[in-house]
Scaffold this active site. Sequence first.
Site, PDB file in Angstrom:
ATOM      1  N   CYS A   1       0.815  -1.220   0.000  1.00 26.65           N
ATOM      2  CA  CYS A   1       0.000   0.000   0.000  1.00 26.65           C
ATOM      3  C   CYS A   1       0.849   1.271   0.000  1.00 26.65           C
ATOM      4  O   CYS A   1       0.303   2.376  -0.116  1.00 26.65           O
ATOM      5  CB  CYS A   1      -0.902   0.035   1.236  1.00 26.65           C
ATOM      6  SG  CYS A   1      -1.972  -1.387   1.469  1.00 26.65           S
TER       7      CYS A   1
ATOM      8  N   HIS B   1      -6.221   1.793   5.211  1.00 25.70           N
ATOM      9  CA  HIS B   1      -6.762   0.934   4.155  1.00 25.70           C
ATOM     10  C   HIS B   1      -7.449  -0.255   4.803  1.00 25.70           C
ATOM     11  O   HIS B   1      -6.835  -0.963   5.610  1.00 25.70           O
ATOM     12  CB  HIS B   1      -5.644   0.451   3.236  1.00 25.70           C
ATOM     13  CG  HIS B   1      -6.088  -0.558   2.222  1.00 25.70           C
ATOM     14  ND1 HIS B   1      -7.245  -0.408   1.483  1.00 25.70           N
ATOM     15  CD2 HIS B   1      -5.540  -1.746   1.823  1.00 25.70           C
ATOM     16  CE1 HIS B   1      -7.387  -1.443   0.671  1.00 25.70           C
ATOM     17  NE2 HIS B   1      -6.367  -2.273   0.866  1.00 25.70           N
TER      18      HIS B   1
ATOM     19  N   GLU C   1     -27.653  11.422   9.292  1.00 26.93           N
ATOM     20  CA  GLU C   1     -26.942  12.225  10.293  1.00 26.93           C
ATOM     21  C   GLU C   1     -25.432  11.996  10.284  1.00 26.93           C
ATOM     22  O   GLU C   1     -24.642  12.940  10.439  1.00 26.93           O
ATOM     23  CB  GLU C   1     -27.510  11.926  11.685  1.00 26.93           C
ATOM     24  CG  GLU C   1     -26.905  12.741  12.815  1.00 26.93           C
ATOM     25  CD  GLU C   1     -27.307  14.218  12.788  1.00 26.93           C
ATOM     26  OE1 GLU C   1     -26.704  14.991  13.554  1.00 26.93           O
ATOM     27  OE2 GLU C   1     -28.211  14.592  12.000  1.00 26.93           O
TER      28      GLU C   1
END
Length: 240
Positions: A99, A116, A145
């Site tokens: 990543c 991630h 909300e």
Amino acid sequence: MAAIKDENNDHLVQSDNPEHPSNLIPALCRNFYSHGWVTGTGGGASIKRDNHIFIAPSGVQKELIQPHDIFVLQYPTPKYPPSARQYIRKPVELKPSACTPLFLAAFDRGAGCCIHTHSQWAVLVTLLVEREKGPEGCFEISNIEQIKGIPRGKGKGMLGFFDTLKIPIIENTAFEEDLTSSLEEAMEKYPDTYAVLVRRHGIYVWGDDVAKAKTQCESLDYLFQLAVEMHKLGLPWVKS
């Protein structure tokens, strides 16, 4: 190849402060594991502090990560090739996270933390969007909300109840690092986004600091789960 000052530069990850990145990342990963977001060694987290990037390793059970497992990069550092990345701490026998270039893309946008996950709810909404809107569609939801937990954009405050949250979706690739260009394109197309979904894979979420990245990730997962349940009931995600 970039020079490594000391592969056992342990002082960078040794601290009694629970807010130190080397302690926060294991704590975050344990928390995410409890939600089912990082099972089977999937997912990861990275924190930027000053000119250092702290990153969870690849291929390690995330709930078992310890501070001594953390990689440290000098920042800024090249995304490619991997050999050019300036690691100043590389744990022995562990692999750097795949990543990494995607985390770096978030830090290049001013993020302080990037997360991630392989959340099932994130994966499901990418499939529902594809079926309803086609491969170019993005996730949209309004009049809920929890949307208030997501920023409008850098320095623009938070979204309101009547606003429509939009999260771009990119296609998955065989290798994690190959997602980088698509992620950066989505960031350019949606300059106010703090997250990018990856179809059939998961999500990348970033924030100005660790607390914001974490709470935004939690808010988004809540919204994704709610969206899946709304879809089952035939309820629209965006109120007309």
